[in-house]
Design an enzyme around this catalytic site. Structure first.
Site, PDB file in Angstrom:
ATOM      1  N   SER A 450       0.832  -1.207   0.000  1.00  0.00           N
ATOM      2  CA  SER A 450       0.000   0.000   0.000  1.00  0.00           C
ATOM      3  C   SER A 450       0.865   1.255   0.000  1.00  0.00           C
ATOM      4  CB  SER A 450      -0.916   0.011   1.225  1.00  0.00           C
ATOM      5  OG  SER A 450      -0.167  -0.070   2.409  1.00  0.00           O
ATOM      6  N   ASP A 616      -0.175 -11.832   1.182  1.00  0.00           N
ATOM      7  CA  ASP A 616       0.112 -11.393   2.550  1.00  0.00           C
ATOM      8  C   ASP A 616      -0.486 -12.346   3.579  1.00  0.00           C
ATOM      9  OD1 ASP A 616       1.398  -8.998   1.818  1.00  0.00           O
ATOM     10  OD2 ASP A 616      -0.514  -7.967   1.580  1.00  0.00           O
ATOM     11  N   HIS A 658       4.215 -11.735   3.007  1.00  0.00           N
ATOM     12  CA  HIS A 658       4.590 -10.712   3.979  1.00  0.00           C
ATOM     13  C   HIS A 658       3.978 -11.048   5.321  1.00  0.00           C
ATOM     14  CE1 HIS A 658       5.080  -6.950   6.028  1.00  0.00           C
ATOM     15  NE2 HIS A 658       3.782  -6.867   6.191  1.00  0.00           N
ATOM     16  N   GLU A 682       8.465  -7.899   9.336  1.00  0.00           N
ATOM     17  CA  GLU A 682       8.703  -6.724  10.155  1.00  0.00           C
ATOM     18  C   GLU A 682       9.945  -6.953  11.009  1.00  0.00           C
ATOM     19  OE1 GLU A 682       5.289  -5.224  12.187  1.00  0.00           O
ATOM     20  OE2 GLU A 682       6.495  -4.726  13.933  1.00  0.00           O
ATOM     21  N   HIS A 711       5.709   2.410  11.395  1.00  0.00           N
ATOM     22  CA  HIS A 711       4.771   2.734  12.469  1.00  0.00           C
ATOM     23  C   HIS A 711       4.965   4.149  12.990  1.00  0.00           C
ATOM     24  CE1 HIS A 711       5.131  -1.666  12.376  1.00  0.00           C
ATOM     25  NE2 HIS A 711       3.824  -1.598  12.502  1.00  0.00           N
ATOM     26  N   CYS A 743       6.317  -2.730   6.616  1.00  0.00           N
ATOM     27  CA  CYS A 743       4.917  -3.048   6.352  1.00  0.00           C
ATOM     28  C   CYS A 743       4.407  -2.059   5.303  1.00  0.00           C
ATOM     29  CB  CYS A 743       4.108  -2.971   7.655  1.00  0.00           C
ATOM     30  SG  CYS A 743       2.462  -3.720   7.545  1.00  0.00           S
TER      31      CYS A 743
END
Ligand code: GLN
Ligand code: ZN
Length: 775
Positions: A450, A616, A658, A682, A711, A743
């Site tokens: 994204s 994912d 992922h 991650e 994040h 991410c």
């Protein structure tokens, strides 16, 4: 202590966000400075009053402690930690002059501020709810530091309701805590139990003084086999804790509640023998335990109504289980939910868009309260008194079994005909050489899928939903968005591009909306953490794909560039984990149906010229069962479903996956068994460890440990990223390493995204050069 008898029915907890997410709005307005503390407290008090009235109207008694108070401004674990004064040192200056912890300090612990990191957040048992992890060390000074619980009891009393305050119990609070930074290596928070218990005693006394007749202490840690403390150590702690708490003279009656599965045998014996008045068991998942000494004076609350799923279910079977519980010889048996209802939406009557037939099969929180009330009536007057309700639930269940779509004549034969070959791709070496055609450099750069979901995108989506944009206009808007994202990535010099996922509201709901067998709710919000809620879809029938879903967007993106564009799908396990899933067949069967739909999507992506496809599976870890005995079976079907989804891909198609967490070591064998060509994970919280874990596990495929923590808005420097890459290429074969963020970028803004990706590409180039010079 009181000798109050326990009501014949109760729930272990109720959604606290409000039917229209009123609490979210108020809390966020408060954080934004638009609502003062008094205003916020007012909204909260109104919500609590409405909840009490609603629960009474649905059939829980207002006078007999049947109505629990599970209100929380953010999280129940933080509530307990703050109440006993267990906030780490970095928040000390936020305490009031008398040492108590005001709401402002509570929110800062939850969210952090410029100088202070918040408490870490993690999954509450095997649910999608996240709690804040208490930090406890040898230096933690326990003291009663908030009167919030007591005030809420008094508030309800003044309103004519005797509520049962619900507080995370001492064993679970410590078992879920991590050691503070100041603690010595190997420190176990559970070792502080003896100092914590006097504070719980004081808390119980305060509840009594405020007018509580019963208090509920939640001890779900006693069902878990996935905590650092062993079940035996937890049971021993529970025995000590409840011997001491039970012994207090000045306290309400105590219900210890253990949802989320079967109590360990040791814990069950410990609670049965403890000087407390009631124990709540998860009979939905756990089943009726063996008889144990000490039950004669106790009430057993049979958690027969599933607190975690949305089905009306088999009420007659629930009744049978309650009946079986009566055979254990306890003083009394009450009907209850298996867990708090915080995991389900408020009210199915509030879903005007759902098919009425589907609605008749469902029970959200309010309907579950009614089911509990029905069973409670049965306990009081006998089965005949509720025969009509039991029959109606059975009829709905039979209707569900027979309904078109629940069993689809086209889906079932296909799943039944699968053979082991359908789960395997060509050998890794074959795939690797076929995929050289992609022409990627060493240390290939990519993103997780994204790009920022801007206000423009959200507004366009909302306008399209309201019909203010025509389908063609919205389509054009999304194409423009894809073009911009592709151009940006080309300018940045990324090697493997993505289309940006602007068309997706949510990575699961998007697929649910486009697959048969799913329904989407309008108001079915469930708290995920703090003020955040998600709206899980309902997977009610056999799953199939009426038409290609992502192919048009991916193919359009690929038409704009010579670089490979990754197709982007959500995997079967994650689709199940983040939906309410049918409970009438094994999860593995449902997962295979989703997998077959994705398999067809992958075939269509390949046919449209997509050469890299990412599936994912961020939820692979979180669905891992709490009981070790259940884990192998889970890993078998979950890994199998991923393989079924991806194994149809030709060798030249590079399959990526992922995963959204860094506890790589725990499920490394499963991740290897997914047999993806490239895995991005991650690594934000523990950069080095992840690379070390990958190395020591012998993981042999492509791997992209995240080098940019998405994040936070912080932009990592070229040096910082290059440092991580240097470390990766010294510990792992260079041909294995990919360069990517942790991410997806959907929650980020464009400014920091562009700056960070520029640095990511520069760092990859710099390290490539260093390596080439050395070679
Ligand atoms: N492809 C998704 C994205 O980038 C993955 C999100 C996730 O892992 N939760 O947004
Ligand atoms: Zn992720």
């Amino acid at each position: 202590m009181t000798d109050a008898t326990f009501p014949a029915g109760t729930i272990l907890g109720y959604p606290r966000i409000g039917p229209r997410r009123e609490l979210k709005r108020a809390v966020e307005a408060h954080w934004a400075g638009d609502l003062d503390l008094e205003g916020l407290e007012q909204v909260a008090a109104d919500l609590r009053r409405r909840t009490r009235r609603r629960l009474a109207a649905l059939g829980l008694g207002a006078g007999d402690s049947a109505i629990p108070d599970t209100f929380s401004f953010y999280d129940q674990v933080l509530d307990a930690a703050a109440t006993v004064g267990a906030l780490p040192q970095r928040f000390a200056d936020l305490r009031a002059a008398d040492g108590t912890i005001p709401l402002t300090a509570y929110f800062t612990a939850a969210r952090g501020d410029r100088e202070r990191a918040p408490l870490e957040m993690t999954k509450w048992f095997d649910t999608n709810y996240h709690y804040l992890v208490p930090e406890i060390g040898p230096e933690t000074r326990f003291a009663l530091s908030s009167d919030r619980f007591a005030r809420q009891v008094a508030e309800a009393r003044a309103d004519g309701v005797v509520v049962r305050p619900v507080i995370v119990g001492p064993v679970t609070l410590l078992a879920l805590a991590k050691a503070t930074d100041a603690a010595p290596e190997g420190f176990d928070p559970l070792s502080r139990l003896d100092e914590l218990l006097p504070v719980y005693r004081a808390l119980l006394a305060a509840m009594r003084a405020a007018g509580a007749e019963w208090v509920q202490l939640d001890e779900p840690a006693l069902v878990s086999e996935s905590l650092p403390a062993s079940p035996a150590a937890l049971a021993e702690a529970a025995a000590r804790a409840y011997a001491l708490l039970g012994d207090a003279a000045d306290r309400p009656a105590v219900l210890v509640a253990a949802g989320y599965g079967r109590l360990s045998a040791e814990a069950w014996r410990a609670l049965a023998a403890a000087p407390i008045e009631a124990v709540a068991l998860d009979l939905h998942r756990g089943g009726v335990p063996e008889p144990a000494p000490g039950l004669d004076g106790k009430t057993l609350v049979g958690g027969v109504i599933d607190g975690r799923n949305v089905w009306r279910g088999d009420l007659a079977a629930a009744w049978e289980r309650l009946d079986a519980l009566r055979a254990l010889g306890a003083r009394a048996v009450a009907a209850g939910t298996s867990t708090s209802l915080q995991h389900v939406p408020h009210d199915v009557a509030d879903e005007p868009d759902l098919d009425p037939r589907l609605v008749s099969w469902l029970a959200f929180a309010d309907q579950k309260v009614q089911q509990v009330a029905t069973l409670a009536t049965g306990l009081q007057v006998g089965r005949e008194g509720i025969a009509d309700e039991l029959a109606a639930a059975s009829a709905a269940l039979a209707d569900r079994h027979a309904a078109p779509g629940v069993r689809d004549g086209a889906v079932r034969p296909r799943a039944a005909a699968l053979s082991p070959d359908d789960y395997s791709r060509a050998a890794a070496a074959t795939r690797e050489s076929a995929q050289r055609e992609l022409g990627l450099p060493v240390l290939p750069t990519t993103t997780i899928g994204s790009f920022p979901q801007t206000g423009d995108i959200r507004r366009a989506r909302a306008a399209a939903a309201r019909g203010e944009l025509t389908a063609a206009q919205y389509d054009g808007f999304l194409r423009d968005e894809i073009r911009r994202v592709i151009e940006l990535q080309e300018r940045l010099g990324l090697d493997v591009l993505v289309h940006g996922e602007a068309e997706r509201n949510d990575m699961v709901q998007y697929f649910a909306e486009n697959l048969d067998g799913f329904a989407v709710t309008r108001n079915g919000w469930v708290q995920s953490y703090g003020s955040r809620a998600t709206r899980p879809s309902i997977l009610w029938g056999d799953v199939s794909r009426p038409a290609p879903i992502t192919v048009g967007w991916s193919a359009y993106a690929q038409s704009l560039t010579a670089a490979p564009v990754k197709g982007m799908l959500t995997g079967p396990v994650t689709i199940l984990a983040w939906s309410f899933v049918r409970d009438d067949q094994p999860l593995g069967e449902t997962a295979d149906q989703v997998a077959l739909a994705l398999r067809d999507e992958i075939a269509d992506l390949e046919a449209a010229g997509i050469r890299i496809i990412q599936v994912d599976e961020p939820a692979l870890r979180e669905l891992l069962p709490l009981k070790s005995a259940d884990q192998p079976h889970y890993l078998e079907w979950s890994v199998g479903a991923f393989r079924l989804a991806t194994a149809g891909a030709v060798p030249a198609t590079q399959v990526h996956t992922h995963l959204c967490y860094s506890e790589f070591a725990v499920v490394i064998d499963a991740i290897a068994a997914l047999d993806a060509d490239v895995t991005s994970i991650e690594a934000a919280r523990s950069r080095g460890e992840v690379i070390g874990d990958i190395r020591s596990s012998g993981f042999a495929r492509g791997v992209g440990p995240g080098v940019y923590d998405i994040h936070s808005p912080r932009v990592p420097s070229v040096d910082e990223i290059a440092g991580l890459l240097r470390r990766a290429v010294t510990e792992l074969p260079i041909g294995q390493v990919w360069v990517n963020p942790d991410c997806g970028l959907k929650t980020r803004g464009y400014a920091e995204t562009v700056a960070s990706l520029e640095n990511l590409v520069s760092a990859a180039r710099a390290v490539r050069e260093e390596v080439a010079v050395r070679a």
